[in-house]
Design a protein around this motif. Structure first.
Motif, PDB file in Angstrom:
ATOM      1  N   PHE A  16     -26.555  63.904 -23.644  1.00  0.00           N
ATOM      2  CA  PHE A  16     -27.655  64.543 -22.935  1.00  0.00           C
ATOM      3  C   PHE A  16     -28.210  63.526 -21.964  1.00  0.00           C
ATOM      4  CE2 PHE A  16     -31.748  66.792 -22.668  1.00  0.00           C
ATOM      5  CZ  PHE A  16     -31.315  68.106 -22.695  1.00  0.00           C
ATOM      6  N   GLY A  17     -28.361  63.872 -20.712  1.00  0.00           N
ATOM      7  CA  GLY A  17     -28.902  62.929 -19.746  1.00  0.00           C
ATOM      8  C   GLY A  17     -27.831  62.071 -19.108  1.00  0.00           C
ATOM      9  N   VAL A  18     -28.260  60.932 -18.550  1.00  0.00           N
ATOM     10  CA  VAL A  18     -27.361  59.999 -17.874  1.00  0.00           C
ATOM     11  C   VAL A  18     -27.383  58.685 -18.639  1.00  0.00           C
ATOM     12  CG1 VAL A  18     -26.888  58.754 -15.730  1.00  0.00           C
ATOM     13  CG2 VAL A  18     -27.835  61.072 -15.640  1.00  0.00           C
ATOM     14  N   HIS A  19     -26.207  58.126 -18.878  1.00  0.00           N
ATOM     15  CA  HIS A  19     -26.078  56.893 -19.654  1.00  0.00           C
ATOM     16  C   HIS A  19     -25.066  55.964 -19.006  1.00  0.00           C
ATOM     17  CE1 HIS A  19     -28.180  58.908 -22.951  1.00  0.00           C
ATOM     18  NE2 HIS A  19     -27.450  59.961 -22.629  1.00  0.00           N
ATOM     19  N   SER A  20     -25.193  54.681 -19.302  1.00  0.00           N
ATOM     20  CA  SER A  20     -24.187  53.718 -18.873  1.00  0.00           C
ATOM     21  C   SER A  20     -22.876  54.043 -19.554  1.00  0.00           C
ATOM     22  CB  SER A  20     -24.607  52.299 -19.242  1.00  0.00           C
ATOM     23  OG  SER A  20     -25.793  51.960 -18.581  1.00  0.00           O
ATOM     24  N   SER A  21     -21.810  53.770 -18.852  1.00  0.00           N
ATOM     25  CA  SER A  21     -20.481  54.030 -19.391  1.00  0.00           C
ATOM     26  C   SER A  21     -19.876  52.752 -19.947  1.00  0.00           C
ATOM     27  CB  SER A  21     -19.572  54.562 -18.279  1.00  0.00           C
ATOM     28  OG  SER A  21     -18.228  54.573 -18.692  1.00  0.00           O
ATOM     29  N   PRO A  22     -19.079  52.858 -21.007  1.00  0.00           N
ATOM     30  CA  PRO A  22     -18.373  51.677 -21.503  1.00  0.00           C
ATOM     31  C   PRO A  22     -17.334  51.168 -20.513  1.00  0.00           C
ATOM     32  CG  PRO A  22     -17.831  53.626 -22.829  1.00  0.00           C
ATOM     33  CD  PRO A  22     -18.872  54.029 -21.842  1.00  0.00           C
ATOM     34  N   ARG A  23     -17.067  51.946 -19.458  1.00  0.00           N
ATOM     35  CA  ARG A  23     -16.074  51.559 -18.457  1.00  0.00           C
ATOM     36  C   ARG A  23     -16.595  50.510 -17.483  1.00  0.00           C
ATOM     37  NH1 ARG A  23     -14.157  56.847 -15.795  1.00  0.00           N
ATOM     38  NH2 ARG A  23     -12.872  55.402 -14.648  1.00  0.00           N
ATOM     39  N   GLY A  24     -17.891  50.203 -17.506  1.00  0.00           N
ATOM     40  CA  GLY A  24     -18.396  49.162 -16.622  1.00  0.00           C
ATOM     41  C   GLY A  24     -19.735  49.501 -16.005  1.00  0.00           C
ATOM     42  N   LYS A  25     -20.259  48.528 -15.250  1.00  0.00           N
ATOM     43  CA  LYS A  25     -21.592  48.648 -14.674  1.00  0.00           C
ATOM     44  C   LYS A  25     -21.679  49.696 -13.571  1.00  0.00           C
ATOM     45  CE  LYS A  25     -22.838  43.878 -15.564  1.00  0.00           C
ATOM     46  NZ  LYS A  25     -23.196  42.581 -14.975  1.00  0.00           N
ATOM     47  N   MET A  26     -20.591  50.018 -12.917  1.00  0.00           N
ATOM     48  CA  MET A  26     -20.602  50.955 -11.803  1.00  0.00           C
ATOM     49  C   MET A  26     -20.280  52.387 -12.222  1.00  0.00           C
ATOM     50  SD  MET A  26     -21.617  49.129  -9.340  1.00  0.00           S
ATOM     51  CE  MET A  26     -21.369  50.256  -7.999  1.00  0.00           C
ATOM     52  N   ALA A  27     -20.120  52.640 -13.502  1.00  0.00           N
ATOM     53  CA  ALA A  27     -19.794  53.982 -13.987  1.00  0.00           C
ATOM     54  C   ALA A  27     -20.942  54.515 -14.844  1.00  0.00           C
ATOM     55  CB  ALA A  27     -18.505  53.952 -14.798  1.00  0.00           C
ATOM     56  N   TRP A  32     -24.140  67.717 -20.088  1.00  0.00           N
ATOM     57  CA  TRP A  32     -24.119  69.082 -19.560  1.00  0.00           C
ATOM     58  C   TRP A  32     -25.437  69.467 -18.896  1.00  0.00           C
ATOM     59  CZ3 TRP A  32     -27.600  72.642 -21.339  1.00  0.00           C
ATOM     60  CH2 TRP A  32     -28.290  72.293 -22.506  1.00  0.00           C
ATOM     61  N   ASN A  33     -26.539  68.940 -19.392  1.00  0.00           N
ATOM     62  CA  ASN A  33     -27.837  69.302 -18.823  1.00  0.00           C
ATOM     63  C   ASN A  33     -27.996  68.777 -17.400  1.00  0.00           C
ATOM     64  OD1 ASN A  33     -27.962  66.657 -20.103  1.00  0.00           O
ATOM     65  ND2 ASN A  33     -30.139  66.697 -19.639  1.00  0.00           N
ATOM     66  N   ILE A  34     -27.400  67.641 -17.095  1.00  0.00           N
ATOM     67  CA  ILE A  34     -27.448  67.087 -15.742  1.00  0.00           C
ATOM     68  C   ILE A  34     -26.646  67.981 -14.797  1.00  0.00           C
ATOM     69  CG2 ILE A  34     -26.852  65.099 -14.307  1.00  0.00           C
ATOM     70  CD1 ILE A  34     -29.225  64.676 -16.282  1.00  0.00           C
ATOM     71  N   THR A  35     -25.459  68.372 -15.228  1.00  0.00           N
ATOM     72  CA  THR A  35     -24.617  69.247 -14.411  1.00  0.00           C
ATOM     73  C   THR A  35     -25.310  70.574 -14.134  1.00  0.00           C
ATOM     74  OG1 THR A  35     -22.621  68.266 -15.356  1.00  0.00           O
ATOM     75  CG2 THR A  35     -22.372  70.398 -14.285  1.00  0.00           C
ATOM     76  N   GLN A  36     -25.836  71.199 -15.170  1.00  0.00           N
ATOM     77  CA  GLN A  36     -26.456  72.504 -14.986  1.00  0.00           C
ATOM     78  C   GLN A  36     -27.741  72.428 -14.166  1.00  0.00           C
ATOM     79  OE1 GLN A  36     -26.346  74.236 -18.964  1.00  0.00           O
ATOM     80  NE2 GLN A  36     -24.465  75.277 -18.354  1.00  0.00           N
TER      81      GLN A  36
END
Length: 117
Positions: A16-27, A32-36
């Protein structure tokens, strides 16, 4: 590298929401709530994105309560044994009169992996 990545499921995925990705600082990972919310604010029914190969993937995924579609067009990318897909976008035959105007039908066309055994 892809700057965004969607969560792997529907509204039941727990993201839910926006979070840092384990893929790195730029990801960033988004739920689903952000998309909708984005679709609602911009009068959209569907967002199509690409550039994310999945091992053994089908070439496309429909996610976020059918408001996000991921498509990947490179078959057998980096030995992932993945299918690829392209999208066929046509004018919709649904609706009556002016309700048909501006309505599109989006269908994936899948090309199967040749390296998967």
């Amino acid at each position: 590298s892809d700057p965004i990545e969607d969560d792997e499921g529907s509204s039941n995925s727990g993201v839910f929401g926006v979070h840092s990705s384990p893929r790195g600082k730029m990801a960033y990972k988004f739920g689903w709530n952000i998309t909708q919310g984005f679709c609602a604010r911009n009068g959209l029914d569907l967002i199509v994105r690409s550039h994310q190969a999945k091992k053994q993937g089908l070439g496309f995924d429909v996610m976020h309560n059918e408001s996000l579609m991921r498509v990947f067009s490179a078959r057998d990318y980096e030995n992932h044994h993945n299918d690829c897909a392209v999208l066929s976008v046509t004018n919709s035959e649904e609706g009556v009169g002016n309700e048909k105007d501006g309505v599109l039908t989006v269908r994936p066309q899948v090309l199967s992996s040749i390296s998967r055994g």
